[in-house]
Design an enzyme around this catalytic site. Sequence first.
Site, PDB file in Angstrom:
ATOM      1  N   ASP A  74      43.125 126.388  54.450  1.00  0.00           N
ATOM      2  CA  ASP A  74      43.287 125.081  53.824  1.00  0.00           C
ATOM      3  C   ASP A  74      43.662 125.295  52.361  1.00  0.00           C
ATOM      4  O   ASP A  74      42.952 126.017  51.629  1.00  0.00           O
ATOM      5  CB  ASP A  74      41.983 124.280  53.937  1.00  0.00           C
ATOM      6  CG  ASP A  74      42.153 122.851  53.461  1.00  0.00           C
ATOM      7  OD1 ASP A  74      42.495 121.995  54.286  1.00  0.00           O
ATOM      8  OD2 ASP A  74      41.940 122.602  52.256  1.00  0.00           O
ATOM      9  N   ASN A 123      49.945 116.558  45.189  1.00  0.00           N
ATOM     10  CA  ASN A 123      50.646 115.316  45.503  1.00  0.00           C
ATOM     11  C   ASN A 123      50.490 114.290  44.386  1.00  0.00           C
ATOM     12  O   ASN A 123      51.460 113.612  44.007  1.00  0.00           O
ATOM     13  CB  ASN A 123      50.115 114.728  46.817  1.00  0.00           C
ATOM     14  CG  ASN A 123      50.644 115.462  48.037  1.00  0.00           C
ATOM     15  OD1 ASN A 123      51.736 116.038  48.014  1.00  0.00           O
ATOM     16  ND2 ASN A 123      49.862 115.468  49.108  1.00  0.00           N
ATOM     17  N   ASP A 126      55.482 118.626  49.681  1.00  0.00           N
ATOM     18  CA  ASP A 126      56.148 119.122  50.886  1.00  0.00           C
ATOM     19  C   ASP A 126      56.770 120.493  50.641  1.00  0.00           C
ATOM     20  O   ASP A 126      56.744 121.368  51.521  1.00  0.00           O
ATOM     21  CB  ASP A 126      57.230 118.134  51.339  1.00  0.00           C
ATOM     22  CG  ASP A 126      56.642 116.891  51.990  1.00  0.00           C
ATOM     23  OD1 ASP A 126      55.432 116.883  52.263  1.00  0.00           O
ATOM     24  OD2 ASP A 126      57.407 115.930  52.214  1.00  0.00           O
ATOM     25  N   GLU A 144      47.433 119.756  54.920  1.00  0.00           N
ATOM     26  CA  GLU A 144      47.480 121.077  54.281  1.00  0.00           C
ATOM     27  C   GLU A 144      46.652 122.102  55.033  1.00  0.00           C
ATOM     28  O   GLU A 144      46.309 123.153  54.480  1.00  0.00           O
ATOM     29  CB  GLU A 144      47.005 120.981  52.830  1.00  0.00           C
ATOM     30  CG  GLU A 144      45.550 120.628  52.653  1.00  0.00           C
ATOM     31  CD  GLU A 144      45.265 119.126  52.628  1.00  0.00           C
ATOM     32  OE1 GLU A 144      44.219 118.743  52.083  1.00  0.00           O
ATOM     33  OE2 GLU A 144      46.095 118.345  53.147  1.00  0.00           O
TER      34      GLU A 144
END
Length: 305
Positions: A181, A189, A198, A224
Amino acid sequence: MTEPHPRVLVVDDDPLSRRILEQVLVSAGYEVESAADGQEALARIRSHRPDVVVTDWQMPRMDGLTLCRILKGTEETRFTHVLMLSARGETEAKVTGLETGADDYLVKPIEPIELKARVKVGLRLQRALFDLAAKNEILEKLALTDALTGLANRRAFLEALEAEVARVNRHGRPASLLFLDLDNFKRVNDGHGHAAGDEVLAGFSQVLKRGSRRGDLAARIGGEEFAVLLPTTGRIPAALVAERIRRSTEARPLGRTVPVAVTVSIGVASTEELPDPREAAELLRRADAALYRAKAEGRNRVATG
C-alpha cells in the site's frame, strides 16, 4: 508483399477423382496438396497445415469421418474448415457428416463451380472464426487486466491465488504473498491532482514489474493497494523481494509530469506459516494483517505475518 494463396488439402483414395479435384482448385488460385486417405492426410496436415480440407467419406485405413473427428478434437486444427464429399446423398448421411464436425457437405459427382464456391465460403468462415477467437482473447485479457497500470486486476489475482494454493497442496512447495500500500497516497491526489496520482500508480507498477521475479504475479487490487503472488517461495525469500521493492520505491520520485516522492508499506505472508495451507482466505488475511502492522509501526517498512 502479396498474401500467400490459401492452402487446400484434397483427400481421396480414387486417383482420378483426386486429380480432378486438384485441377479445379488449382484453377481457382489455391495452393493444393493431396493425400490418398485420412492417415496420410494427418501427416501432411501436421507438416503443412491447410486452411481447408476437402475429404472423401469412404477411404481405406482412415475414412473421412475419423479424420474429421481428429481435426475438430485437436486444439491446433479445430478451426480447419472441413468439406466432406460422399456419393451418399440422403439426408441421414449428410446429418451424420455434419454431426461429426464437418463444416460442409457435397454429394458426388461434384460440380466444379459449386466446389469453388463452397471452398470460398469455407475460407471466409474460417477467417471469421479466427478473428472472433482473437477478439475474445483480447476481451478476456482486458477483463483480467487493470487498465491504468497494465498489471493483473483483482479478479485475475484471486483466480491465480486459488490455483497456486491448490498447487501448494498437491506438491507441498510453499507460496508467499505480498500486500502493498502506497503510504499517504491521499496527499498525492490532494496536493498534485488525480492525474499526477495516476502517473504515480503507473510508475509504481513499473517498480513492481522490475522488482518481481519471473513467474511472480503483480496485481493492482484497487486504489493504491497492490499484491504480488510469489509461487514456490518461502517467507524469508519473499521478505527479501518485498524489501527490494520497498527500497526501489523510496529511491526516486514516481510520475512523469510531476515527480512525487512516495514510500510503500508491505505485508508478507507465506503458506509455510499456515495451520491449513489449503485456505487461500487465511493467506490473504495474514498478508493484510502484516500490512496493517507495517502501517502502524511507522510505514515505509516490511512486516511479516
